[in-house]
Design a protein around this motif. Structure first.
Motif, PDB file in Angstrom:
ATOM      1  N   GLY A   1     164.705  35.637  31.642  1.00  9.30           N
ATOM      2  CA  GLY A   1     163.917  34.823  32.559  1.00  9.30           C
ATOM      3  C   GLY A   1     162.861  35.579  33.323  1.00  9.30           C
TER       4      GLY A   1
ATOM      5  N   SER B   1     158.527  34.345  30.354  1.00 16.44           N
ATOM      6  CA  SER B   1     158.743  32.971  29.878  1.00 16.44           C
ATOM      7  C   SER B   1     159.285  32.961  28.455  1.00 16.44           C
TER       8      SER B   1
ATOM      9  N   ASP C   1     163.958  29.978  28.539  1.00 18.26           N
ATOM     10  CA  ASP C   1     164.397  28.656  28.997  1.00 18.26           C
ATOM     11  C   ASP C   1     164.438  27.627  27.877  1.00 18.26           C
ATOM     12  N   LYS C   2     163.714  27.891  26.779  1.00 17.76           N
ATOM     13  CA  LYS C   2     163.726  26.941  25.663  1.00 17.76           C
ATOM     14  C   LYS C   2     165.099  26.870  24.999  1.00 17.76           C
TER      15      LYS C   2
ATOM     16  N   TYR D   1     167.995  26.982  26.571  1.00 13.19           N
ATOM     17  CA  TYR D   1     168.781  26.038  27.369  1.00 13.19           C
ATOM     18  C   TYR D   1     168.409  24.599  27.030  1.00 13.19           C
ATOM     19  N   ASP D   2     167.149  24.359  26.736  1.00 14.39           N
ATOM     20  CA  ASP D   2     166.722  23.011  26.360  1.00 14.39           C
ATOM     21  C   ASP D   2     167.417  22.550  25.080  1.00 14.39           C
TER      22      ASP D   2
ATOM     23  N   ASP E   1     170.970  21.615  26.308  1.00 17.11           N
ATOM     24  CA  ASP E   1     171.074  20.529  27.283  1.00 17.11           C
ATOM     25  C   ASP E   1     170.477  19.216  26.792  1.00 17.11           C
TER      26      ASP E   1
END
Length: 683
Positions: free
Chosen positions: A382, A385, A388-389, A391-392, A395
């Protein structure tokens, strides 16, 4: 070296105002020579140019306008090549420097240690150097020749002699030569810091003058143009050039200057410059038409006017040149940092890569790999950048894929009946279709393998994207294309192995759920013991209308009454669906854990371990190949370094002269003044 010779610092003597002004011309001369040495010719390219910002006097004229004769008259020497057709095919930067005493001599920038005292040899070298650059095909080149002439008989002045404008190509030249010459001349004189010395012959109509025509296009108000009228002595009898010289025919901001140079017949007779200048003075002094203008006519007066005007322009432009230097320097330094530096060892000294030993090469490669690995980890953690993809995927993408499976459509009464019948074999079940249950659960859960594999592949794609991103952000890799490709391949190979392991582990989760059913779930199945209910009733008797409504088998549960088998099928499908949904909820949590453990965690922990092991087995020549630089990067870095050297040196020179003048004006050296006035012995 040549660059240092061209850029040596100014001494800080106490000088008179006139001498300090002459130093300004010397300053520009030095910077111009440095520009040529370091490849800045003012051409359009990807590097900022300092040449274009330097004030200069460009000599413009058509063929046979007397341009060469004017220059030789100013210098007082016969040194320019002559002949038919286009003789000047490269810009000649002519730098005149006045010396107090001694023999006059000339020096070329490309031959810095050779002093020419024979000006016939200077003429030959100009021709030879032109041919070296352009060949003997009479082509042109924008790369200038720098010639410095040191003499007690000249003023401090710099002129740029440009190829003569022509209308027809001679034999052996391409038809484009006419336009090529015009474009070259225009590229010089259209710059706002260029002073245009427009040479026009008096024995031709001024309206047809090539020099006036092109100078008017780039300087319509005549603010940068100085007009010189040649061949006044060759005008038709009964005509004169007074209207032009007095500015009535064509007005410029500065007065016109007339000159009378040697004719070709004079040159053939070897009439020297001293005699030619004397005859020129006599012509203007004794001519009734021109004697009232005699004090501002002639080549000697022209040289003084040009020198003074150039000094004035340089002085006014120095602040602008200083500001023009600062911005490109910052941009060049930033790009040089972006390109990276050559490998450095031992107190920062730069060493050619092949001189490093095997251990040094391996260490360098490992350090670059670790820099890449650190950037990659920052993306995952983190700090940069991209991570975070992942986690997408967990989720959003995985839950959405599981929801799209629509188990309720898979568990229709018809499908249940078929699976139960097949599971029973030749002996139907007695109480409840347990084997049918298991087959239904297994067939439903097997469909979750698709979303599980898709999640593994999605995370793998993100990890590969981050590899590409981290490589592009690792500045050390930009200069080593072979290592960049090898490292990218090694990282992607590791990710492929991790994906394979992750798929095995993730699909095992599904297989485990298929292989063992949680019995406790079915032991807690609703017994429909409601208020007033009787658990002792048979299984078929318990499927009342209220139960069917509660489990939601059909909007019209009465349709099931009368077909007890259908009721059993519906009850079975409902409970299997509940169990499958429970397992999916579990998989929704366990699949991300498996992927993170097998892919993300391993990518952070050991993505390059296999490659490091391979590096340790490589031969020295293989390691050297990995550290071969991209030729384009090397060329670009070298060009930027040379341009930076030019800008820094120019800035130091300008700052030095400005400081020197400031100290002079403030009388900052009174003791030194006394020393110079009374001499060393007096002190």
């Amino acid at each position: 070296d040549m660059t240092q010779n061209a850029l040596h610092s100014f001494p800080l003597p106490l000088l008179g105002k006139e001498k300090r002004m002459e130093n300004l011309i010397s300053l520009v001369n030095k910077i111009q020579r440095a520009c040529t040495i370091l490849g800045d010719h003012g051409e359009q390219n990807a590097l900022p140019t300092l040449w274009d910002s330097l004030p200069a006097i460009a000599v413009v004229g058509g063929q046979s306008s007397g341009k060469s004769s004017v220059l030789e008259s100013i210098v007082g020497k016969d040194f320019l090549p002559r002949g038919s057709g286009i003789v000047t095919r490269r810009p000649l930067v002519l730098q005149l420097q006045k010396i107090n005493e001694g023999q006059e001599y000339a020096e070329f920038l490309h031959l810095p240690k050779h002093k020419y005292t024979d000006f016939a040899a200077v003429k030959k070298e100009i021709s030879d150097e032109t041919d070296r650059e352009t060949g003997r095909a009479k082509l042109i080149s924008s790369v200038p020749i720098h010639l410095s002439i040191y003499s007690p008989n000249v003023v401090n002045l710099t002129l740029i002699d440009l190829p003569g404008l022509t209308k027809v190509a001679v034999e052996g030249q391409p038809d484009s030569i006419v336009q090529d010459i015009e474009n070259m001349v225009r590229s010089y004189i259209e710059k706002p810091n260029c002073i245009i010395l427009a040479i026009s012959p008096a024995n031709q109509d001024l309206a047809t003058s090539d020099a006036i025509k092109i100078s008017r296009e780039v300087d319509p108000k005549g603010e940068r143009t100085l007009g010189v009228l040649t061949k006044i002595d060759l005008m038709d009898k009964g005509t004169d050039a007074v209207d032009i010289l007095e500015g009535r025919s064509y007005r410029l901001q500065f007065p016109w200057i007339g000159v009378v140079s040697r004719s070709q017949a004079d040159i053939n007779k070897s009439i020297d410059m001293i005699a030619a200048r004397r005859r020129e003075r006599e012509f203007f002094a004794n001519s009734p038409e021109y004697k009232h203008l005699a004090n501002r006519m002639g080549s000697e007066h022209l040289g003084k006017v040009l020198s003074k005007h150039l000094q004035t322009v340089i002085k006014s432009k120095i602040p602008g040149i200083q500001s023009l230097i600062s911005k490109p320097m910052a941009e060049l330094e930033a790009e040089l940092s972006h390109l990276g530096k050559p490998i450095a060892v031992d107190a920062g000294s730069l060493v050619i890569i092949h001189s490093l030993d095997m251990q040094g090469k391996l260490y360098t490669i490992l350090e670059i790999c670790r820099a890449f690995d650190q950037i990659y980890k920052e993306h995952l953690d983190g700090a940069r950048s991209g991570g975070d993809k992942i986690y997408d995927v967990f989720d959003n993408q995985l839950p959405a894929a599981l929801q799209r499976l629509h188990f309720d459509k898979h568990l229709t009464a018809e499908n249940i009946r078929k699976l139960v019948a097949k599971a029973d074999g030749y002996q139907p079940h007695l109480m409840a279709p347990e084997q049918g249950y298991r087959r239904l659960i297994e067939s439903a859960l097997l469909t979750t393998k698709g979303p599980a594999e898709a999640a593994v592949d999605a995370v793998h794609a993100i990890l590969k994207q981050l590899v590409h991103k981290a490589i592009s952000e690792t500045s050390e890799l930009r200069q080593y294309p072979t290592l960049r490709v090898e490292l990218s391949n090694a990282a992607n190979d590791s990710l492929e192995r991790m994906r394979a392991e992750s798929k095995k582990a993730t699909l095992k989760l599904v297989d485990m759920e298929c292989g063992y059913v949680t019995v406790e779930f079915f032991r807690r199945l609703p017994q429909d013991i409601e208020k007033g209910g009787n658990p002792t009733l048979s299984i078929l008797d318990r499927y009342t209308e209220s139960y069917l409504r509660r489990v939601g088998l059909d909007k019209n549960p009465k349709s099931y009454i009368g077909d007890k088998l259908t009721l059993i099928m519906g009850w079975t499908g409902t409970n299997v669906l509940s169990y499958v949904n429970m397992v999916c909820a579990t998989l929704r949590n366990s699949i991300p854990k498996s992927i993170v453990y097998c892919q993300v965690r391993e990518a952070k922990r050991a993505m390059l371990d296999h490659y490091f092991a391979q590096l340790g087995k490589m031969e020295p020549n293989q390691l050297s190949k990995l550290l071969e630089e991209d030729p384009k990067v090397m060329e670009r870095r070298s060009a930027i370094a040379r341009r930076l050297e030019l800008y820094r040196s120019a800035q130091a020179e300008i700052d030095g002269v400005a400081w020197s003048q400031s100290m002079q004006e403030n009388n900052a050296y009174p003791l030194l003044s006394i020393y110079r006035e009374f001499g060393e012995k007096s002190i």
